[in-house]
Design a protein around this motif. Structure first.
Motif, short mmCIF file in Angstrom:
data_model
loop_
_atom_site.label_atom_id
_atom_site.label_comp_id
_atom_site.label_asym_id
_atom_site.label_seq_id
_atom_site.Cartn_x
_atom_site.Cartn_y
_atom_site.Cartn_z
N LYS A 149 0.82 -1.22 0.00
CA LYS A 149 0.00 0.00 0.00
C LYS A 149 0.85 1.27 0.00
O LYS A 149 0.34 2.36 -0.24
CB LYS A 149 -0.93 0.00 1.21
N GLN A 150 2.17 1.12 0.25
CA GLN A 150 3.04 2.30 0.26
C GLN A 150 3.58 2.65 -1.12
O GLN A 150 4.31 3.64 -1.24
CB GLN A 150 4.22 2.08 1.23
N LEU A 151 3.22 1.90 -2.13
CA LEU A 151 3.65 2.21 -3.49
C LEU A 151 2.47 2.77 -4.28
O LEU A 151 1.51 2.05 -4.58
CB LEU A 151 4.20 0.96 -4.18
N SER A 152 2.56 4.04 -4.61
CA SER A 152 1.52 4.72 -5.40
C SER A 152 2.03 4.89 -6.82
O SER A 152 3.10 5.48 -7.04
CB SER A 152 1.20 6.09 -4.78
N ILE A 153 1.29 4.38 -7.79
CA ILE A 153 1.74 4.38 -9.18
C ILE A 153 0.96 5.41 -9.99
O ILE A 153 -0.27 5.48 -9.91
CB ILE A 153 1.58 2.97 -9.80
N HIS A 154 1.71 6.21 -10.75
CA HIS A 154 1.12 7.25 -11.59
C HIS A 154 1.53 6.97 -13.03
O HIS A 154 2.71 7.09 -13.39
CB HIS A 154 1.62 8.63 -11.14
N VAL A 155 0.57 6.59 -13.85
CA VAL A 155 0.84 6.13 -15.21
C VAL A 155 0.79 7.30 -16.19
O VAL A 155 -0.14 8.11 -16.16
CB VAL A 155 -0.18 5.06 -15.62
N ILE A 156 1.78 7.36 -17.06
CA ILE A 156 1.78 8.29 -18.18
C ILE A 156 1.52 7.47 -19.43
O ILE A 156 2.30 6.57 -19.77
CB ILE A 156 3.13 9.03 -18.30
N THR A 157 0.39 7.74 -20.09
CA THR A 157 0.07 6.98 -21.30
C THR A 157 0.88 7.52 -22.48
O THR A 157 1.25 8.69 -22.52
CB THR A 157 -1.43 7.03 -21.59
N ASP A 158 1.13 6.66 -23.46
CA ASP A 158 2.06 6.96 -24.53
C ASP A 158 1.35 7.52 -25.76
O ASP A 158 1.16 8.72 -25.90
CB ASP A 158 2.86 5.69 -24.87
N GLY A 159 1.00 6.66 -26.71
CA GLY A 159 0.26 7.11 -27.89
C GLY A 159 1.09 7.73 -28.98
O GLY A 159 0.53 8.18 -29.99
N ARG A 160 2.41 7.80 -28.82
CA ARG A 160 3.30 8.32 -29.87
C ARG A 160 4.25 7.25 -30.35
O ARG A 160 4.47 7.10 -31.55
CB ARG A 160 4.09 9.52 -29.37
N ASP A 161 4.82 6.52 -29.44
CA ASP A 161 5.76 5.47 -29.81
C ASP A 161 5.05 4.13 -29.96
O ASP A 161 5.69 3.12 -30.30
CB ASP A 161 6.88 5.38 -28.78
N VAL A 162 3.75 4.12 -29.69
CA VAL A 162 2.86 2.98 -29.94
C VAL A 162 1.54 3.58 -30.42
O VAL A 162 1.29 4.78 -30.25
CB VAL A 162 2.64 2.15 -28.65
N PRO A 163 0.66 2.78 -31.02
CA PRO A 163 -0.62 3.32 -31.47
C PRO A 163 -1.39 4.03 -30.35
O PRO A 163 -1.26 3.68 -29.17
CB PRO A 163 -1.36 2.08 -31.98
N GLY A 164 -2.21 5.00 -30.74
CA GLY A 164 -2.79 5.93 -29.78
C GLY A 164 -3.91 5.42 -28.91
O GLY A 164 -4.34 6.13 -27.99
N ASP A 165 -4.39 4.20 -29.16
CA ASP A 165 -5.49 3.68 -28.34
C ASP A 165 -5.12 2.38 -27.64
O ASP A 165 -6.00 1.58 -27.27
CB ASP A 165 -6.74 3.47 -29.21
N THR A 166 -3.83 2.16 -27.43
CA THR A 166 -3.36 0.86 -26.91
C THR A 166 -3.12 0.85 -25.41
O THR A 166 -2.72 -0.17 -24.86
CB THR A 166 -2.07 0.43 -27.63
#
Length: 591
Positions: free
Chosen positions: A517-534
């Motif tokens: 519970k002490q690890l909080s993950i913040h995701v940055i989505t890509d869409g440039r180096d892979v297709p934009g809806d993946t």
């Protein structure tokens, strides 16, 4: 917002819709993160512009925000787009920063900030900044330095989207202390503190995505280059961003015509520039750092905005008659720097281990006039489907200048050069990048990429004993009972980050015994180096790894077009920053 014209109103509108505090109007209960992404994909918002989305609890309070005393780990290995958010937290401007976090945002909490690699020289002065790896140490004795030390005057031109490519990366991943010499609404000029190197940077268009203005600043760059040609500047280097930046922005097949327009504009400007330079006695070298626009549709018939592993052009025009011999037909872009030295009659410095592509006699002269043009994202591919270059030639009704020169017209000599994979310092089969490609242009030696060297650290187990990852990140959070925040791009594009690196970090967190519970993950989505809806498939992957190792929870999401903007669009950066420290967002979700 997407329909707004170019200008500051775009940035104001984007900021306004992405910095809402949690309320009943912005909050929805959903089953999983994929359900939060789906409505944006359904209306054409691709992953790179996915607005900030923040998790809230049953009372509507943000979950997992960054607080005073916490630890932040930025898992991206590529440095240029990681600088803005790092600077926001450390309150240390990076070289070239204009603007910053406004008074509307809370001041940065005091945290221990850990980065995967060496993001900027200036961060080393901060005791709370720690870098896990500096695998590819900065390079000295680059081509620009060698030529500059011998008094060769140099002009470097690009638009601001590629500013760091033609300075920080081309200079061997170092801040060389350029000083602002002049500034205007159109462009600014910087001067090297001791060498005769002038950098002119045209300000990129302020649009939501470059597909909306695919001509970019090619004409303005060409105008500056023609001024340099008229002045007889002996060494000119330029980056044209069209095929890369517009290609990356094509996340829907319907936008393919925009990429074609970008290529036609590039062709038009090359037609203005190259013949004029050759007529003034210049030797002109044209190449690219990686492919992109030549393969805009993948095998599934989907938009493919990513870099490719295709070879890139290497063209030389303006050679003397007796110099015009077939060049090495198996070159890499690393061979360009020694070619430049040979054209100037300079010996290679100690440590340089790549070779010139020229095979015939060369009349090396220190004051030879040479122009290098980098067509960012311009690869070679015979198949016409999804090939913006082929479509541009069809629309033009005749061959593009690049195709003519690759075929030997106008006295050109040429070859298809490798810009990806093992020969260029990447893992096998990995596409080249703007960052590392520009390192290679002036390095004069074989260099291994950060991606390759971190992969080796995982393979050799050194990753799992790294003192920053173990001590400054995980054990610090464990001993002080604070939250460890991990963030970065989540995709297998391997231009900014690697899923293998993310999994290795989750494994290390579990091995070190940090409560999940002490690890909080913040995701940055890509869409440039892979297709934009993946992004949904990468969320599935991450949730599986979270379950496998028993650590972590995803608490926020935003696309790379926000906090990883490198063109000083600080309202976008601030929107991402506020989502991390304050929990403001376009959407709040209860999961």
């Amino acid at each position: 917002v997407w329909s707004l014209p170019e200008g500051p109103e775009v940035e104001d509108a984007l900021y306004k819709v992405t910095t809402h505090k949690p309320s009943a109007a912005t909050t929805v209960a959903l089953g999983n993160w994929k359900e939060a992404l789906a409505p944006f994909h359904a209306v054409g918002i691709d992953d790179q512009f996915m607005p900030p989305i923040v998790r809230v609890d049953a009372q509507g309070s943000p979950v997992g925000t960054v607080k005073e005393g916490d630890v932040v780990f930025y898992w991206d290995f590529r440095t240029d787009r990681a600088k803005p958010l790092t600077s926001a937290f450390l309150n240390i401007p990076y070289e070239g920063q204009v603007g910053g976090i406004s008074a509307d945002a809370p001041p940065p909490p005091k945290v221990s900030f850990c980065t995967m690699t060496h993001y900027d020289d200036r961060y080393s002065s901060c005791p709370c900044a720690h870098e896990a790896f500096n695998p590819a140490a900065p390079l000295s004795n680059t081509y620009a330095e060698v030529a500059g030390a011998k008094g060769v005057q140099q002009l470097v031109v690009a638009e601001s989207e590629k500013w760091r490519a033609v300075t920080w990366f081309k200079d061997g991943r170092r801040n060389l202390g350029y000083k602002r010499a002049s500034d205007s609404d159109a462009f600014f000029t910087e001067q090297h503190p001791s060498l005769p190197i002038t950098v002119k940077i045209v300000r990129s268009r302020k649009v939501a995505a470059h597909i909306q203005a695919p001509i970019m600043r090619a004409q303005e760059i060409t105008d500056l280059l023609l001024e340099g040609v008229e002045a007889g500047t002996p060494d000119i280097f330029a980056n044209f961003a069209n095929s890369d930046m517009v290609g990356h922005a094509m996340t829907q097949i319907e936008s393919f015509d925009g990429v074609v327009e970008a290529i036609l504009e590039l062709d038009k400007q090359l037609g203005r520039l190259v013949p004029a330079a050759v007529a003034k006695g210049y030797t002109v070298l044209i190449t690219a750092d990686h492919g992109n626009a030549e393969e805009m549709i993948n095998k599934k018939g989907q938009a493919n905005p990513a870099h490719t592993v295709n070879k890139v052009p290497l063209i030389i025009l303006g050679l003397a008659d007796d110099e015009r011999k077939p060049i090495n037909q198996s070159p890499t872009i690393s061979d360009i720097a020694p070619t430049m030295l040979q054209l100037r009659g300079f010996d290679k410095p100690e440590g340089w281990d790549t070779d010139s592509v020229l095979t015939g006699p060369v009349h090396g002269k220190a004051d030879r006039k040479i122009m290098r043009l980098v067509l960012d994202g311009y690869g070679i591919r015979a198949e016409k489907k999804g090939n913006a270059m082929a479509a541009a030639a069809d629309k033009k009704g005749s061959a593009l200048h690049m195709d003519r020169w690759m075929a030997g017209e106008d006295g050109a000599v040429s070859a298809a050069a490798e810009a990806s994979g093992e020969r260029c310092g990447y893992p096998p089969g990995e596409a080249g990048t703007t960052e590392f490609g520009h390192v290679l242009f002036d390095a004069g030696r074989k260099v291994r990429s950060d991606l390759l060297l971190i992969d080796y650290a995982i393979e050799s187990k050194g990753f799992f004993t790294n003192p920053v990852l173990v001590g400054d990140c995980i054990q610090y959070a464990k001993q002080h009972g604070v939250t460890l925040h991990a963030m970065g791009i989540l995709s297998d594009g391997k231009v900014h980050s690697s899923l293998e690196h993310v999994e290795a970090f989750l494994k290390l967190v579990a091995e070190q015994g940090l409560p999940g519970k002490q690890l909080s993950i913040h995701v940055i989505t890509d869409g440039r180096d892979v297709p934009g809806d993946t992004s949904p498939k990468y969320f599935d992957w991450l949730q599986e790894k979270i379950a496998q190792y028993g650590v972590g929870q995803i608490n926020s999401v935003w696309g790379r077009g926000w906090g990883k903007d490198r063109d000083n669009r600080w309202k976008r950066i601030e929107a991402a920053y506020r989502s991390l420290v304050e929990g403001t967002a376009a959407l709040h979700v209860q999961l």
